[in-house]
Motif scaffolding. Sequence first.
Motif, PDB file in Angstrom:
ATOM      1  N   ILE A  73      -1.178  21.645  -5.323  1.00 63.36           N
ATOM      2  CA  ILE A  73      -2.320  21.009  -4.111  1.00 63.36           C
ATOM      3  C   ILE A  73      -2.214  19.950  -3.767  1.00 63.36           C
ATOM      4  O   ILE A  73      -2.189  19.306  -2.628  1.00 63.36           O
ATOM      5  N   MET A  74      -2.654  18.895  -4.977  1.00 57.63           N
ATOM      6  CA  MET A  74      -2.507  17.522  -4.972  1.00 57.63           C
ATOM      7  C   MET A  74      -1.150  16.947  -4.322  1.00 57.63           C
ATOM      8  O   MET A  74      -1.245  15.962  -3.678  1.00 57.63           O
ATOM      9  N   LEU A  75      -0.165  17.510  -4.947  1.00 60.77           N
ATOM     10  CA  LEU A  75       1.143  16.974  -4.521  1.00 60.77           C
ATOM     11  C   LEU A  75       1.377  17.237  -2.895  1.00 60.77           C
ATOM     12  O   LEU A  75       1.942  16.233  -2.305  1.00 60.77           O
ATOM     13  N   GLU A  76       1.070  18.328  -2.502  1.00 62.90           N
ATOM     14  CA  GLU A  76       1.389  18.771  -1.109  1.00 62.90           C
ATOM     15  C   GLU A  76       0.286  17.849  -0.333  1.00 62.90           C
ATOM     16  O   GLU A  76       0.900  17.239   0.849  1.00 62.90           O
ATOM     17  N   ARG A  77      -1.007  17.755  -0.617  1.00 67.34           N
ATOM     18  CA  ARG A  77      -1.997  16.753   0.128  1.00 67.34           C
ATOM     19  C   ARG A  77      -1.272  15.281   0.077  1.00 67.34           C
ATOM     20  O   ARG A  77      -1.511  14.403   1.149  1.00 67.34           O
ATOM     21  N   GLY A  78      -0.653  14.808  -1.170  1.00 63.48           N
ATOM     22  CA  GLY A  78      -0.438  13.665  -1.255  1.00 63.48           C
ATOM     23  C   GLY A  78       0.913  13.188  -0.473  1.00 63.48           C
ATOM     24  O   GLY A  78       0.949  12.121   0.157  1.00 63.48           O
ATOM     25  N   LYS A  79       1.715  14.250   0.006  1.00 63.04           N
ATOM     26  CA  LYS A  79       2.844  14.161   0.757  1.00 63.04           C
ATOM     27  C   LYS A  79       2.452  13.895   1.957  1.00 63.04           C
ATOM     28  O   LYS A  79       3.004  13.038   3.029  1.00 63.04           O
ATOM     29  N   VAL A  80       1.522  14.877   2.453  1.00 61.75           N
ATOM     30  CA  VAL A  80       0.836  14.530   3.954  1.00 61.75           C
ATOM     31  C   VAL A  80       0.129  13.470   4.246  1.00 61.75           C
ATOM     32  O   VAL A  80       0.321  12.646   5.351  1.00 61.75           O
ATOM     33  N   PHE A  81      -0.384  12.841   3.125  1.00 65.56           N
ATOM     34  CA  PHE A  81      -1.291  11.586   3.294  1.00 65.56           C
ATOM     35  C   PHE A  81      -0.222  10.475   3.586  1.00 65.56           C
ATOM     36  O   PHE A  81      -0.454   9.427   4.298  1.00 65.56           O
ATOM     37  N   TYR A  82       0.998  10.723   2.791  1.00 65.87           N
ATOM     38  CA  TYR A  82       2.028   9.416   2.764  1.00 65.87           C
ATOM     39  C   TYR A  82       2.610   9.609   4.103  1.00 65.87           C
ATOM     40  O   TYR A  82       3.031   8.496   4.681  1.00 65.87           O
ATOM     41  N   GLU A  83       2.817  10.747   4.710  1.00 63.72           N
ATOM     42  CA  GLU A  83       3.673  10.886   6.213  1.00 63.72           C
ATOM     43  C   GLU A  83       2.631  10.468   7.099  1.00 63.72           C
ATOM     44  O   GLU A  83       2.891   9.649   8.175  1.00 63.72           O
ATOM     45  N   LYS A  84       1.165  10.380   6.841  1.00 61.05           N
ATOM     46  CA  LYS A  84       0.244   9.727   7.824  1.00 61.05           C
ATOM     47  C   LYS A  84       0.319   8.180   7.995  1.00 61.05           C
ATOM     48  O   LYS A  84       0.243   7.640   8.831  1.00 61.05           O
ATOM     49  N   LEU A  85       0.713   7.937   6.425  1.00 58.48           N
ATOM     50  CA  LEU A  85       0.842   6.381   6.173  1.00 58.48           C
ATOM     51  C   LEU A  85       2.194   5.932   7.246  1.00 58.48           C
ATOM     52  O   LEU A  85       2.192   4.982   7.776  1.00 58.48           O
ATOM     53  N   GLY A 124       0.866  -1.252  -0.044  1.00 57.19           N
ATOM     54  CA  GLY A 124       0.016  -0.021   0.142  1.00 57.19           C
ATOM     55  C   GLY A 124       0.838   1.321  -0.108  1.00 57.19           C
ATOM     56  O   GLY A 124       0.463   2.137  -0.808  1.00 57.19           O
ATOM     57  N   MET A 125       1.967   1.193   0.949  1.00 59.52           N
ATOM     58  CA  MET A 125       2.971   2.560   0.934  1.00 59.52           C
ATOM     59  C   MET A 125       3.753   2.697  -0.261  1.00 59.52           C
ATOM     60  O   MET A 125       3.944   3.690  -0.935  1.00 59.52           O
ATOM     61  N   ALA A 126       3.994   1.382  -0.956  1.00 57.22           N
ATOM     62  CA  ALA A 126       4.585   1.432  -2.252  1.00 57.22           C
ATOM     63  C   ALA A 126       3.699   2.159  -3.270  1.00 57.22           C
ATOM     64  O   ALA A 126       4.385   2.878  -4.345  1.00 57.22           O
TER      65      ALA A 126
END
Length: 301
Positions: free
Chosen positions: A93-105, A23-25
Amino acid sequence: MDKEEICQYFNSIIKNEKDVSAGMAAIRTLLKVLKHSKSETVQELRICLQHAIDAMRSTETPVTAIASGSELFLRFITLATLDTPSIAECKGIMLERGKVFYEKLVAARGKVAKVAAHFITDGSTILTHSKSRVVLQAMKEAAASNKIFEVYVTSTSDNNGEEMCQSLTKLGISCTVILDSAVGYVMEHIDMVMVGAEGVAESGGVINKIGTYTMAICAKEVKKPFYVLTESFKFSRIYPLNQIDLPNEFKYTYSVLLTKNLKKEHPLVDYTPPHYISLLFTDLGILTPSAVSDELIKLYL
């Protein structure tokens, strides 16, 4: 990035970074695709990301966590795309939110481990199935708290149980590898079962490595608690009622689906219905199976 490049990038993460789940990959791969995309509209961008997801689903990695993680990722990054004057800003915005999402993961596994480690008591004996990164992390947390406990781990056909046992032994935790068929015999000697999950259905039932369902039935019969440790990005909007109801793409690798007679193939995962599960330890807290649907509603609102 074309399909071949996407698959190559995804497979390299799976192969070279053993601590990174499928999932993380998948999320890492989607972030790279998003960064390099030359799409000129939001619709094209979404199609581009969907093609990347389809590409990853065509690899030999089981798709359960890829499917749930990718779906949540798309939902998360597209929440803030309205009213942006340009595609460049929207993509930013999508990239920034994507990075936040991955950090949560990345943080999720540690949260699950901390919650579950409290349930591992001094002197207890635990049964686990194959190798689960989050179960290993929870046991590591418990051992770091100077708790002394013993673990039985099933060998499984891919020998991941042996790998799990070696990891536990390095941590100073007493561990014994058993045959999958010895689960019923060992069940009387243990205090609890702790397993990971490849996916969690909307019902609160769990999709996990084949043999988990058998273990859960035995635990229920002998009245032993059956705990599931899982990150919330594995929550999926599917509702299987039984083993046959579980989609074939979750049960078999892509090449098997294309070329083989499925009646002669062993499935990779099985489905454990919610009434066999005592509690789920997640990064959202400790949940009963019935609470999963409520959490899914919150995730997709």
